[in-house]
Structure formats: C-alpha cells, structure tokens
Design a protein around this motif. Structure first.
Motif, PDB file in Angstrom:
ATOM      1  N   THR A 183       0.830  -1.215   0.000  1.00 41.22           N
ATOM      2  CA  THR A 183       0.000   0.000   0.000  1.00 41.22           C
ATOM      3  C   THR A 183       0.855   1.253   0.000  1.00 41.22           C
ATOM      4  OG1 THR A 183      -1.742  -1.172   1.213  1.00 41.22           O
ATOM      5  CG2 THR A 183      -1.833   1.220   1.217  1.00 41.22           C
ATOM      6  N   VAL A 184       1.914   1.264   0.800  1.00 36.29           N
ATOM      7  CA  VAL A 184       2.798   2.434   0.836  1.00 36.29           C
ATOM      8  C   VAL A 184       3.420   2.669  -0.541  1.00 36.29           C
ATOM      9  CG1 VAL A 184       4.949   3.350   1.795  1.00 36.29           C
ATOM     10  CG2 VAL A 184       3.271   2.268   3.306  1.00 36.29           C
ATOM     11  N   LEU A 185       3.833   1.600  -1.215  1.00 35.48           N
ATOM     12  CA  LEU A 185       4.424   1.758  -2.547  1.00 35.48           C
ATOM     13  C   LEU A 185       3.372   2.210  -3.563  1.00 35.48           C
ATOM     14  CD1 LEU A 185       6.850  -1.301  -2.698  1.00 35.48           C
ATOM     15  CD2 LEU A 185       7.414   1.110  -2.380  1.00 35.48           C
ATOM     16  N   THR A 186       2.150   1.720  -3.434  1.00 39.85           N
ATOM     17  CA  THR A 186       1.077   2.184  -4.315  1.00 39.85           C
ATOM     18  C   THR A 186       0.913   3.696  -4.204  1.00 39.85           C
ATOM     19  OG1 THR A 186      -0.132   0.085  -4.240  1.00 39.85           O
ATOM     20  CG2 THR A 186      -1.411   2.061  -4.773  1.00 39.85           C
ATOM     21  N   HIS A 187       0.944   4.214  -2.979  1.00 34.62           N
ATOM     22  CA  HIS A 187       0.794   5.652  -2.762  1.00 34.62           C
ATOM     23  C   HIS A 187       2.047   6.422  -3.165  1.00 34.62           C
ATOM     24  CE1 HIS A 187      -3.145   5.976  -0.751  1.00 34.62           C
ATOM     25  NE2 HIS A 187      -2.902   4.730  -0.385  1.00 34.62           N
ATOM     26  N   LEU A 188       3.199   5.840  -2.949  1.00 40.06           N
ATOM     27  CA  LEU A 188       4.443   6.518  -3.312  1.00 40.06           C
ATOM     28  C   LEU A 188       4.484   6.852  -4.800  1.00 40.06           C
ATOM     29  CD1 LEU A 188       7.358   7.461  -2.611  1.00 40.06           C
ATOM     30  CD2 LEU A 188       8.096   5.104  -3.060  1.00 40.06           C
ATOM     31  N   PHE A 189       3.941   5.949  -5.616  1.00 40.49           N
ATOM     32  CA  PHE A 189       3.985   6.147  -7.060  1.00 40.49           C
ATOM     33  C   PHE A 189       2.663   6.681  -7.637  1.00 40.49           C
ATOM     34  CE2 PHE A 189       7.356   3.068  -6.186  1.00 40.49           C
ATOM     35  CZ  PHE A 189       8.424   3.694  -6.809  1.00 40.49           C
ATOM     36  N   GLY A 190       1.725   7.070  -6.764  1.00 40.47           N
ATOM     37  CA  GLY A 190       0.564   7.808  -7.232  1.00 40.47           C
ATOM     38  C   GLY A 190      -0.704   7.026  -7.446  1.00 40.47           C
ATOM     39  N   GLY A 191      -0.753   5.764  -7.064  1.00 36.30           N
ATOM     40  CA  GLY A 191      -2.001   5.024  -7.199  1.00 36.30           C
ATOM     41  C   GLY A 191      -3.093   5.628  -6.343  1.00 36.30           C
ATOM     42  N   SER A 192      -4.322   5.603  -6.834  1.00 38.25           N
ATOM     43  CA  SER A 192      -5.455   6.151  -6.090  1.00 38.25           C
ATOM     44  C   SER A 192      -6.076   5.044  -5.249  1.00 38.25           C
ATOM     45  CB  SER A 192      -6.492   6.731  -7.050  1.00 38.25           C
ATOM     46  OG  SER A 192      -7.630   7.188  -6.341  1.00 38.25           O
ATOM     47  N   ALA A 193      -5.751   5.030  -3.980  1.00 37.77           N
ATOM     48  CA  ALA A 193      -6.241   3.979  -3.086  1.00 37.77           C
ATOM     49  C   ALA A 193      -6.394   4.556  -1.687  1.00 37.77           C
ATOM     50  CB  ALA A 193      -5.280   2.784  -3.076  1.00 37.77           C
ATOM     51  N   GLY A 194      -6.968   3.765  -0.800  1.00 34.12           N
ATOM     52  CA  GLY A 194      -7.214   4.214   0.561  1.00 34.12           C
ATOM     53  C   GLY A 194      -6.330   3.501   1.555  1.00 34.12           C
ATOM     54  N   ARG A 195      -6.797   3.436   2.793  1.00 27.93           N
ATOM     55  CA  ARG A 195      -5.987   2.852   3.855  1.00 27.93           C
ATOM     56  C   ARG A 195      -6.758   1.884   4.734  1.00 27.93           C
ATOM     57  NH1 ARG A 195      -5.211   8.881   6.479  1.00 27.93           N
ATOM     58  NH2 ARG A 195      -7.420   9.404   6.524  1.00 27.93           N
ATOM     59  N   GLU A 196      -8.103   1.892   4.629  1.00 32.37           N
ATOM     60  CA  GLU A 196      -8.876   1.016   5.519  1.00 32.37           C
ATOM     61  C   GLU A 196      -8.622  -0.442   5.218  1.00 32.37           C
ATOM     62  OE1 GLU A 196     -11.634  -1.143   3.097  1.00 32.37           O
ATOM     63  OE2 GLU A 196     -10.735   0.797   2.730  1.00 32.37           O
ATOM     64  N   GLY A 197      -8.445  -0.784   3.920  1.00 31.71           N
ATOM     65  CA  GLY A 197      -8.195  -2.176   3.565  1.00 31.71           C
ATOM     66  C   GLY A 197      -6.934  -2.693   4.223  1.00 31.71           C
ATOM     67  N   THR A 198      -5.899  -1.883   4.192  1.00 33.43           N
ATOM     68  CA  THR A 198      -4.635  -2.262   4.816  1.00 33.43           C
ATOM     69  C   THR A 198      -4.798  -2.423   6.315  1.00 33.43           C
ATOM     70  OG1 THR A 198      -3.476  -1.048   3.092  1.00 33.43           O
ATOM     71  CG2 THR A 198      -2.223  -1.582   5.078  1.00 33.43           C
ATOM     72  N   ALA A 199      -5.477  -1.476   6.957  1.00 31.44           N
ATOM     73  CA  ALA A 199      -5.654  -1.535   8.406  1.00 31.44           C
ATOM     74  C   ALA A 199      -6.469  -2.754   8.819  1.00 31.44           C
ATOM     75  CB  ALA A 199      -6.339  -0.257   8.896  1.00 31.44           C
ATOM     76  N   VAL A 200      -7.543  -3.045   8.078  1.00 30.22           N
ATOM     77  CA  VAL A 200      -8.390  -4.200   8.400  1.00 30.22           C
ATOM     78  C   VAL A 200      -7.612  -5.500   8.208  1.00 30.22           C
ATOM     79  CG1 VAL A 200     -10.381  -5.528   7.592  1.00 30.22           C
ATOM     80  CG2 VAL A 200     -10.594  -3.069   7.986  1.00 30.22           C
ATOM     81  N   GLN A 201      -6.844  -5.576   7.129  1.00 28.07           N
ATOM     82  CA  GLN A 201      -6.087  -6.798   6.874  1.00 28.07           C
ATOM     83  C   GLN A 201      -4.976  -6.992   7.905  1.00 28.07           C
ATOM     84  OE1 GLN A 201      -5.076  -7.058   2.560  1.00 28.07           O
ATOM     85  NE2 GLN A 201      -6.777  -5.618   2.330  1.00 28.07           N
ATOM     86  N   MET A 202      -4.288  -5.921   8.263  1.00 26.66           N
ATOM     87  CA  MET A 202      -3.276  -6.030   9.317  1.00 26.66           C
ATOM     88  C   MET A 202      -3.932  -6.432  10.635  1.00 26.66           C
ATOM     89  SD  MET A 202      -0.465  -2.988   8.722  1.00 26.66           S
ATOM     90  CE  MET A 202      -1.599  -1.663   9.159  1.00 26.66           C
ATOM     91  N   GLY A 203      -5.064  -5.805  10.956  1.00 30.90           N
ATOM     92  CA  GLY A 203      -5.751  -6.134  12.197  1.00 30.90           C
ATOM     93  C   GLY A 203      -6.217  -7.573  12.241  1.00 30.90           C
ATOM     94  N   GLY A 204      -6.781  -8.058  11.127  1.00 36.98           N
ATOM     95  CA  GLY A 204      -7.234  -9.441  11.075  1.00 36.98           C
ATOM     96  C   GLY A 204      -6.096 -10.423  11.190  1.00 36.98           C
ATOM     97  N   SER A 205      -4.995 -10.138  10.501  1.00 40.73           N
ATOM     98  CA  SER A 205      -3.831 -11.023  10.552  1.00 40.73           C
ATOM     99  C   SER A 205      -3.246 -11.090  11.959  1.00 40.73           C
ATOM    100  CB  SER A 205      -2.776 -10.527   9.554  1.00 40.73           C
ATOM    101  OG  SER A 205      -1.574 -11.251   9.686  1.00 40.73           O
ATOM    102  N   LEU A 206      -3.058  -9.940  12.581  1.00 42.10           N
ATOM    103  CA  LEU A 206      -2.463  -9.897  13.917  1.00 42.10           C
ATOM    104  C   LEU A 206      -3.398 -10.501  14.964  1.00 42.10           C
ATOM    105  CD1 LEU A 206      -0.912  -6.327  13.676  1.00 42.10           C
ATOM    106  CD2 LEU A 206       0.318  -8.503  13.615  1.00 42.10           C
ATOM    107  N   ALA A 207      -4.701 -10.240  14.826  1.00 42.75           N
ATOM    108  CA  ALA A 207      -5.662 -10.820  15.776  1.00 42.75           C
ATOM    109  C   ALA A 207      -5.682 -12.338  15.671  1.00 42.75           C
ATOM    110  CB  ALA A 207      -7.058 -10.250  15.518  1.00 42.75           C
ATOM    111  N   ASP A 208      -5.559 -12.860  14.463  1.00 43.85           N
ATOM    112  CA  ASP A 208      -5.570 -14.316  14.299  1.00 43.85           C
ATOM    113  C   ASP A 208      -4.306 -14.946  14.884  1.00 43.85           C
ATOM    114  OD1 ASP A 208      -7.213 -16.386  13.587  1.00 43.85           O
ATOM    115  OD2 ASP A 208      -6.451 -16.564  11.537  1.00 43.85           O
ATOM    116  N   GLN A 209      -3.201 -14.228  14.836  1.00 41.41           N
ATOM    117  CA  GLN A 209      -1.993 -14.743  15.491  1.00 41.41           C
ATOM    118  C   GLN A 209      -2.216 -14.864  16.999  1.00 41.41           C
ATOM    119  OE1 GLN A 209       0.401 -15.770  13.383  1.00 41.41           O
ATOM    120  NE2 GLN A 209      -1.017 -14.949  11.846  1.00 41.41           N
ATOM    121  N   ILE A 210      -2.873 -13.854  17.573  1.00 45.32           N
ATOM    122  CA  ILE A 210      -3.170 -13.897  19.008  1.00 45.32           C
ATOM    123  C   ILE A 210      -4.122 -15.041  19.312  1.00 45.32           C
ATOM    124  CG2 ILE A 210      -4.320 -12.629  20.871  1.00 45.32           C
ATOM    125  CD1 ILE A 210      -3.192 -10.053  19.600  1.00 45.32           C
TER     126      ILE A 210
END
Length: 433
Positions: free
Chosen positions: A100-127
């Motif tokens: 996601t950071v690289l997508t934004h670095l080079f100008g892609g039009s995207a958001g941040r909720e998808g990244t946050a939800v996926q990180m949250g889901g991944s980390l919660a499942d580890q717990i």
C-alpha cells in the motif's frame, strides 16, 4: 457463580481486546507514518508517478510469488470469520503494508482502511492461535481485529467497533463480539494517538433543522449517492474480472493499470486525484466552485488502481467521491455545501460497504453531532437503494435488505443477484460479483 462467570468473561475480553487493540494501534501508527512520508516524497517528486507501471510489475511479481494465500484481502478476513478456515497468514500484515505504501508513493489512487483491516485481522488471528482460542472465541477476536484496525487508522473508535460487527453480516450485528471490538478499537486509537499520529481534522458543518422540505431534498440526495456507489462497485468488480480474464499474469495487469493511471493523470492535468486525496475532501467542504466532474475523476482513478490489483482500501477515495458529489448535490438542492460534503462523504462509503450505522457514527466522530439526523437518513436510504452488492463480495447476508424470509443461512453477496437475491422473498436482478 453467575457473577463469577461474568467477571471472568469481562476480564478475558478486557485483556484480549486490549492486546488486539495494542498491536493494531502500533501497526496503524507505523503504517500512517510511512504513508505520510510516501505522500510527501511523491508530492515533491511528481516524476515518480511515471514509474507506477514499473512499480506494478514489481509488486505483481512479488504478490504472484509469495502473496497467493493473502490475495483475498479484506474478503479473506471476512470469510475467515464465517468459515473458520486456516489461519490468516502473518505475512499479510507486512506485505499489505509495504504494498500500500508503494502504491501511494507512485501515485495510485487507493485508501488505507483495507490495509488496516487486513493487518488487524492477521495480527488478531496470530493472538487467537497463540492462546489456542476455540472457533467462537477466534471469530470474536477476528471481529476485534477488524475493529481495532479500522478505529485506529481513522481515529474513530466507536465507529470502528460497530464497523467490526456490521461489515461481517449485512443487516445484522453480532453483539457477542461487541465488547472485544469496542475494547480493541478504543485501545487501538489510544495507542495510535499516543505514538504521535495526528488524524485529519474536518470542518464542522452548521446545524440544519430537519423539516419536510429538507427531508425531501435529502431523499433526492440519497438517490444520487446510491447511483454513484453502484457505478463504483460495478466498475471496480467488472474491471477486475475483465483484466483477470484477459491478462492472467498479475505483473502485466498491474503494469497496464499503472499506465492507465498515468494517462488519466496527464489527461486531468492535476495531481488532486492521486493517492488518498485528503486535500480534495477538505476542499469539498469549502469550495462552492468545486468542479462538477471531480467525483467522477476520482472514481475512475480509484477503479483503475484497485481493479488492476494495486493495494490499499476504498474508504478514503470513497470519502473523496462522496464529499465532492455531496458538494455538487448540495449546490443543486439548496443545502449548505459543508453539510452536503459531510453527509456525502459518509453515505457514499456506507452505501458501497453496506455499513450505514457505523458510517453514521463515524460522521459524528469526524465532524460533530450537527450532521445528525441527516447522515443517518441518507446513509440508510442509499444503502437500501444499492441492492445486494458491495465492495466486499464475501460479506454475508441472511435476509434481503427489503425484508422477506431468511435465505436458509448467511450467503456471500457474490452468490446473489443485485438488486435482490433469487431466494425466499428475493426480487431478482443482476449480480455484481
């Protein structure tokens, strides 16, 4: 004994919810800091946008080589809540963050909720796996991970908690996960803010008394929001399906998408539609001369970016689309521009994600209580008018939005036809996939 059992459950959720919220908050803080740095670098060196096709090749190759298990993104997290399938891979968190950071670095039009939800889901499942949680406890922890990620990345802890419940099953809230979701979202937000992250401050609209005349204007407003939400959902899904069919190799798909974004950027003659587009959202609150086509430009930029495989979320681009559309509709309908932008911002995502309650709460957290009851009216009507489609095809639904008998189990939206399912009480239509 009953009080002892309740106290034990409360203690369990306070500890586990806080743990999930803590890791989500740290992840969101790191992600938001990196995203801000990437945006500043791109704004200072616009030539980087020309490299978006090359970035697509590299990201596509990396994801094709190592990202197979996580390609479902938000849909993978939502599906795991329901099916209890294999563990959400830990690699999802770092890979989606960097992508996601690289997508934004080079100008892609995207958001941040998808990244946050996926990180949250991944980390919660580890717990969940670390504590050897059973199926029910694991589902509740995953909902807490969604809530913790969403609430911490936007600075809206109450909306985050409700979103973690509302997004899983359309039209239903699983209150069994309410406490862990609330704890995770509140703690995640506190941790993110405590690490020095400052969220966007939006203008506060003035109060507008609700009357029969104003209500009629909001109903027309809601029709416009629903129509654009449907166009966004269908365009993104159909473009993705078409590219996957015609261009099977992901690096080439992303390169083509990157080239299309560069061409759109040159045609638009402005960088306003690149990246998150937060300045464009703020402008929609204040500028009565905002170009009428602004929402359409951002819609196309985002559909091409996400449809071709770049990483990110839909929330902030949909905020841009909704706020700029709300600005235009407000001018046409005689509604204050700032209020129209605020309502459109929240209602657009509510309609596209089937989450009218959490986005109405989010609007209050972002711009204040003056937005009520207007945002709730528009969000609910737009949510109903979009039919059984949404940006998350693996959202489940157990009963049609317009009522009727249960379907015999919660089924994914992608298995239904929009605007209504062909099931008990369904009204037929064409699917969104």
């Amino acid at each position: 004994m009953r009080w002892t059992g309740s106290a034990r459950v409360l203690a369990q959720w306070l500890v586990l919810g806080a743990l999930v919220g803590g890791v989500c908050g740290v992840a969101s803080a790191g992600f938001l800091w990196l995203l801000e740095q990437a945006t500043h670098v791109r704004e200072r060196h616009e030539v980087l946008v020309y490299a978006l096709p090359l970035a697509g090749v590299v990201l596509g190759w990396v994801y094709g080589r190592w990202g197979g298990p996580i390609r479902g993104g938000n849909n993978l997290v939502i599906d795991t809540v329901h099916t209890g399938d294999a563990q959400v891979p830990l690699r999802m968190a770092p890979m989606v963050l960097v992508g996601t950071v690289l997508t934004h670095l080079f100008g892609g039009s995207a958001g941040r909720e998808g990244t946050a939800v996926q990180m949250g889901g991944s980390l919660a499942d580890q717990i969940a796996h670390r504590f050897r949680a059973g199926p029910d406890l694991r589902r509740e922890l995953l909902a807490a991970g969604i809530a913790g990620g969403f609430g911490s990345v936007f600075g809206t802890p109450i909306a985050g908690a409700v979103f973690g419940l509302e997004v899983v099953v359309v039209g239903r809230l699983g209150y069994e996960a309410l406490l862990p979701a609330l704890v995770a979202s509140v703690v995640g937000d506190l941790v993110t803010r405590g690490l020095g992250i400052h969220h966007t401050v939006y203008p506060v609209p003035g109060a507008l008394p609700l009357s029969v005349d104003v209500l009629g204007r909001w109903l027309v407003f809601a029709v416009g929001v629903a129509a654009v939400a449907v166009v966004f959902v269908e365009a993104t899904h159909r473009l993705k399906g078409l590219l996957e069919k015609r261009v099977p190799w992901l690096p080439v798909r992303m390169a083509l998408g990157g080239a299309a974004v560069v061409a759109l950027w040159l045609a638009a003659g402005t960088d306003a539609y690149l990246g998150l587009g937060v300045p464009g959202i703020l402008r929609a609150f204040e500028d009565p001369a905002l170009p009428v086509s602004a929402f359409a430009w951002k819609l196309v930029f985002t559909a091409v970016t996400l449809g071709s495989g770049f990483l990110g979320g839909e929330v902030t681009p949909l905020f841009f689309i909704g706020a700029s559309l709300g600005n235009v509709l407000a001018r046409l309908l005689g509604i204050p521009v700032d209020l129209g932008a605020a309502v459109g911002m929240a209602a657009m995502f509510a309609a596209a994600a089937n989450t009218p309650l959490s986005l109405s709460i989010m609007a209050v957290e972002l711009v204040g209580a003056s937005v009520l009851p207007h945002v709730m009216i528009v969000s609910t009507v737009a949510y109903l008018l979009t039919g059984h489609r949404g940006i998350y095809p693996l959202q489940r639904i157990a009963r049609g939005k317009h009522g009727g008998p249960l379907f015999g189990g919660a089924v994914p939206l992608k298995e239904l036809e929009a605007p209504g399912p062909r099931g008990p009480g369904g009204d037929g239509g064409q699917g969104s996939g």
